[in-house]
Design a protein around this motif. Structure first.
Motif, mmCIF file in Angstrom:
data_model
loop_
_atom_site.group_PDB
_atom_site.id
_atom_site.type_symbol
_atom_site.label_atom_id
_atom_site.label_comp_id
_atom_site.label_asym_id
_atom_site.label_seq_id
_atom_site.Cartn_x
_atom_site.Cartn_y
_atom_site.Cartn_z
ATOM 1 N N LYS A 1 12.987 33.713 12.204
ATOM 2 C CA LYS A 1 11.776 33.447 12.989
ATOM 3 C C LYS A 1 10.712 34.442 12.551
ATOM 4 O O LYS A 1 10.963 35.640 12.494
ATOM 5 C CB LYS A 1 12.039 33.605 14.479
ATOM 6 N N LEU A 2 9.537 33.927 12.264
ATOM 7 C CA LEU A 2 8.463 34.791 11.785
ATOM 8 C C LEU A 2 7.140 34.284 12.337
ATOM 9 O O LEU A 2 6.868 33.087 12.325
ATOM 10 C CB LEU A 2 8.416 34.775 10.251
ATOM 11 N N LEU A 3 6.351 35.188 12.846
ATOM 12 C CA LEU A 3 5.012 34.859 13.324
ATOM 13 C C LEU A 3 4.054 35.889 12.750
ATOM 14 O O LEU A 3 4.307 37.092 12.821
ATOM 15 C CB LEU A 3 4.957 34.888 14.858
ATOM 16 N N THR A 4 2.983 35.414 12.167
ATOM 17 C CA THR A 4 1.999 36.298 11.553
ATOM 18 C C THR A 4 0.702 36.245 12.347
ATOM 19 O O THR A 4 0.275 35.176 12.767
ATOM 20 C CB THR A 4 1.716 35.852 10.104
ATOM 21 N N VAL A 5 0.096 37.394 12.542
ATOM 22 C CA VAL A 5 -1.224 37.478 13.163
ATOM 23 C C VAL A 5 -2.133 38.175 12.161
ATOM 24 O O VAL A 5 -1.836 39.280 11.714
ATOM 25 C CB VAL A 5 -1.190 38.276 14.489
ATOM 26 N N LEU A 6 -3.209 37.517 11.793
ATOM 27 C CA LEU A 6 -4.180 38.102 10.875
ATOM 28 C C LEU A 6 -5.348 38.625 11.700
ATOM 29 O O LEU A 6 -5.959 37.885 12.469
ATOM 30 C CB LEU A 6 -4.672 37.053 9.874
ATOM 31 N N VAL A 7 -5.642 39.899 11.564
ATOM 32 C CA VAL A 7 -6.744 40.523 12.293
ATOM 33 C C VAL A 7 -7.941 40.617 11.354
ATOM 34 O O VAL A 7 -7.851 41.209 10.283
ATOM 35 C CB VAL A 7 -6.346 41.936 12.791
ATOM 36 N N ILE A 8 -9.043 40.007 11.767
ATOM 37 C CA ILE A 8 -10.277 40.055 10.977
ATOM 38 C C ILE A 8 -11.377 40.614 11.867
ATOM 39 O O ILE A 8 -11.606 40.113 12.964
ATOM 40 C CB ILE A 8 -10.680 38.654 10.479
#
Length: 179
Positions: free
Chosen positions: A7-14
């Protein structure tokens, strides 16, 4: 998955970066060509300001909190190299030649009849989501100025509702055109 990630969840902060005065578009010292003055673009590698770094760290902490709140047992942070996304403010709009390339109507000071109607005329980005709607506002306003100034047209902004791209009439017409 033995030993792997199941299980993998990515959050990209811009976030936005502060405007840096050394990044600008000016007129080149080269002589004008058949199209007029030649622009000189100066864009130096970013040095993030303390405010920009503080905003970035705040958003990274919030992203980690969100992931932990969703049940993440481990959170890994990967700092990407600086990205240039949705570049803005390269043809800044302003009140005088000393601080801007275009006037309040979006017309360039150096080349009359040349208008800048995208995010490059904005003074700074807001960060976060794609700036599509923000881009459409000055584009519409600039189009109205061009229509009034060069074609003796009547203004329409604030007089009638714009037709949005999700309007069913647009879809019907595109279908009629085979698009």
């Amino acid at each position: 998955m033995a030993g792997g990630i199941d299980k993998l969840l990515t959050v990209l902060v811009i976030t936005d970066d502060d405007v840096e005065a050394q990044n600008r578009v000016t007129l080149s010292a080269l002589p004008a060509d058949e199209n007029g003055p030649i622009p000189k673009v100066t864009f130096k590698q970013r040095k993030r300001t303390p405010r920009t770094l503080k905003n970035r760290e705040f958003m990274a902490r919030k992203a980690a909190e969100l992931l932990r709140g969703a049940g993440a047992k481990k959170v890994y942070r990967i700092d990407w190299a600086p990205l240039i996304l949705h570049v803005q403010s390269s043809m800044r709009m302003g009140e005088s030649e000393s601080n801007s390339v275009v006037d309040a109507r979006g017309e360039t000071r150096a080349v009359k009849g040349l208008f800048i109607a995208d995010n490059s005329a904005r003074s700074n980005g807001l960060g976060g989501p794609n700036p599509t709607l923000t881009s459409q506002a000055p584009a519409t306003r600039t189009a109205e100025h061009i229509f009034q100034s060069y074609f003796d047209g009547d203004p329409w902004v604030h007089k009638e509702s714009p037709v949005v791209s999700t309007d069913p009439r647009i879809s019907v017409r595109l279908g009629q055109l085979g698009l």
